[in-house]
Enzyme design. Sequence first.
Site, mmCIF file in Angstrom:
data_model
loop_
_atom_site.group_PDB
_atom_site.id
_atom_site.type_symbol
_atom_site.label_atom_id
_atom_site.label_comp_id
_atom_site.label_asym_id
_atom_site.label_seq_id
_atom_site.Cartn_x
_atom_site.Cartn_y
_atom_site.Cartn_z
ATOM 1 N N ASP A 30 0.844 -1.188 0.000
ATOM 2 C CA ASP A 30 0.000 0.000 0.000
ATOM 3 C C ASP A 30 0.887 1.248 0.000
ATOM 4 O O ASP A 30 1.901 1.318 0.688
ATOM 5 C CB ASP A 30 -0.917 -0.016 1.234
ATOM 6 C CG ASP A 30 -2.063 0.967 1.113
ATOM 7 O OD1 ASP A 30 -3.215 0.526 0.969
ATOM 8 O OD2 ASP A 30 -1.801 2.201 1.174
ATOM 9 N N ASN A 87 -13.123 -3.332 2.398
ATOM 10 C CA ASN A 87 -14.004 -2.183 2.544
ATOM 11 C C ASN A 87 -15.027 -2.163 1.409
ATOM 12 O O ASN A 87 -14.694 -2.433 0.251
ATOM 13 C CB ASN A 87 -13.202 -0.885 2.535
ATOM 14 C CG ASN A 87 -12.404 -0.695 3.814
ATOM 15 O OD1 ASN A 87 -12.873 -1.056 4.891
ATOM 16 N ND2 ASN A 87 -11.198 -0.145 3.701
ATOM 17 N N SER A 95 -11.992 3.759 -1.151
ATOM 18 C CA SER A 95 -11.624 4.860 -2.043
ATOM 19 C C SER A 95 -11.271 4.408 -3.453
ATOM 20 O O SER A 95 -11.167 5.230 -4.354
ATOM 21 C CB SER A 95 -10.441 5.640 -1.446
ATOM 22 O OG SER A 95 -9.328 4.784 -1.295
ATOM 23 N N HIS A 100 -10.111 -5.044 -3.302
ATOM 24 C CA HIS A 100 -8.760 -5.202 -2.741
ATOM 25 C C HIS A 100 -8.872 -5.664 -1.300
ATOM 26 O O HIS A 100 -9.617 -5.097 -0.514
ATOM 27 C CB HIS A 100 -7.941 -3.911 -2.855
ATOM 28 C CG HIS A 100 -8.658 -2.677 -2.399
ATOM 29 N ND1 HIS A 100 -9.629 -2.063 -3.161
ATOM 30 C CD2 HIS A 100 -8.568 -1.964 -1.258
ATOM 31 C CE1 HIS A 100 -10.090 -1.006 -2.505
ATOM 32 N NE2 HIS A 100 -9.474 -0.917 -1.346
ATOM 33 N N LEU A 101 -8.113 -6.691 -0.984
ATOM 34 C CA LEU A 101 -8.060 -7.248 0.357
ATOM 35 C C LEU A 101 -6.830 -6.673 1.045
ATOM 36 O O LEU A 101 -5.697 -6.865 0.595
ATOM 37 C CB LEU A 101 -7.965 -8.777 0.247
ATOM 38 C CG LEU A 101 -7.927 -9.599 1.526
ATOM 39 C CD1 LEU A 101 -9.173 -9.376 2.380
ATOM 40 C CD2 LEU A 101 -7.783 -11.082 1.178
HETATM 41 P P1 DGP Z 1 -9.601 1.555 0.498
HETATM 42 O O1 DGP Z 1 -9.627 2.720 1.432
HETATM 43 O O2 DGP Z 1 -10.106 0.270 1.137
HETATM 44 O O3 DGP Z 1 -10.250 1.842 -0.827
HETATM 45 O O4 DGP Z 1 -8.061 1.302 0.209
HETATM 46 C C1 DGP Z 1 -7.386 1.809 -0.887
HETATM 47 C C2 DGP Z 1 -5.928 1.752 -0.562
HETATM 48 O O5 DGP Z 1 -5.199 1.981 -1.745
HETATM 49 C C3 DGP Z 1 -5.461 2.809 0.438
HETATM 50 O O6 DGP Z 1 -4.986 2.157 1.618
HETATM 51 C C4 DGP Z 1 -4.327 3.534 -0.257
HETATM 52 C C5 DGP Z 1 -4.003 2.633 -1.427
HETATM 53 N N1 DGP Z 1 -3.588 3.314 -2.636
HETATM 54 C C6 DGP Z 1 -4.230 4.342 -3.246
HETATM 55 N N2 DGP Z 1 -3.581 4.686 -4.370
HETATM 56 C C7 DGP Z 1 -2.496 3.850 -4.465
HETATM 57 C C8 DGP Z 1 -1.455 3.716 -5.420
HETATM 58 O O7 DGP Z 1 -1.357 4.404 -6.430
HETATM 59 N N3 DGP Z 1 -0.531 2.738 -5.175
HETATM 60 C C9 DGP Z 1 -0.599 1.929 -4.070
HETATM 61 N N4 DGP Z 1 0.360 1.018 -3.923
HETATM 62 N N5 DGP Z 1 -1.585 2.028 -3.153
HETATM 63 C C10 DGP Z 1 -2.511 2.982 -3.357
#
Ligand code: DGP
Length: 114
Positions: A30, A87, A95, A100-101
């Site tokens: 993440d 989520n 978001s 995604h897990l």
């Molecule tokens: P959620 O809030 O459940 O939709 O989690 C989305 C996650 O995605 C959040 O923890 C941050 C991560 N994230 C957002 N943009 C990027 C990205 O461009 N690269 C990576 N590796 N993670 C990202």
Amino acid sequence: MTDCLFCAIVAGALPSTEVISTDLVYAFRDLHPVAPTHVLVVPREHIVDAAHITSDHATLLAELFDVARRVALSDGLADRGSRLVLNIGPDSGNSVAHLHLHVLGGRRLAWPPG
Ligand code: DGP
């Protein structure tokens, strides 16, 4: 799918830090970790979120959770444990509209979550 951030990451069009890659699933770190281990396990296929999973996805789901288990093992979380989070919808803080897990661990995690 066009205009999907995680589809672009899965396709290699955007950079990511790979943890595990299989035919069906991709696991990467993440960008904004909330724990020492914070890995996202996503299907290569575009599925909006867990509310869109059906019995047709049985094989994919098994792979998703198996990869999450392997992530926890390889990051040394097997003894102390970890948390898996899916989520769904705005109240959860979701978001990115691609299933995604979250695999979280490496510190004591608060419960219930905020
Ligand atoms: P959620 O809030 O459940 O939709 O989690 C989305 C996650 O995605 C959040 O923890 C941050 C991560 N994230 C957002 N943009 C990027 C990205 O461009 N690269 C990576 N590796 N993670 C990202």
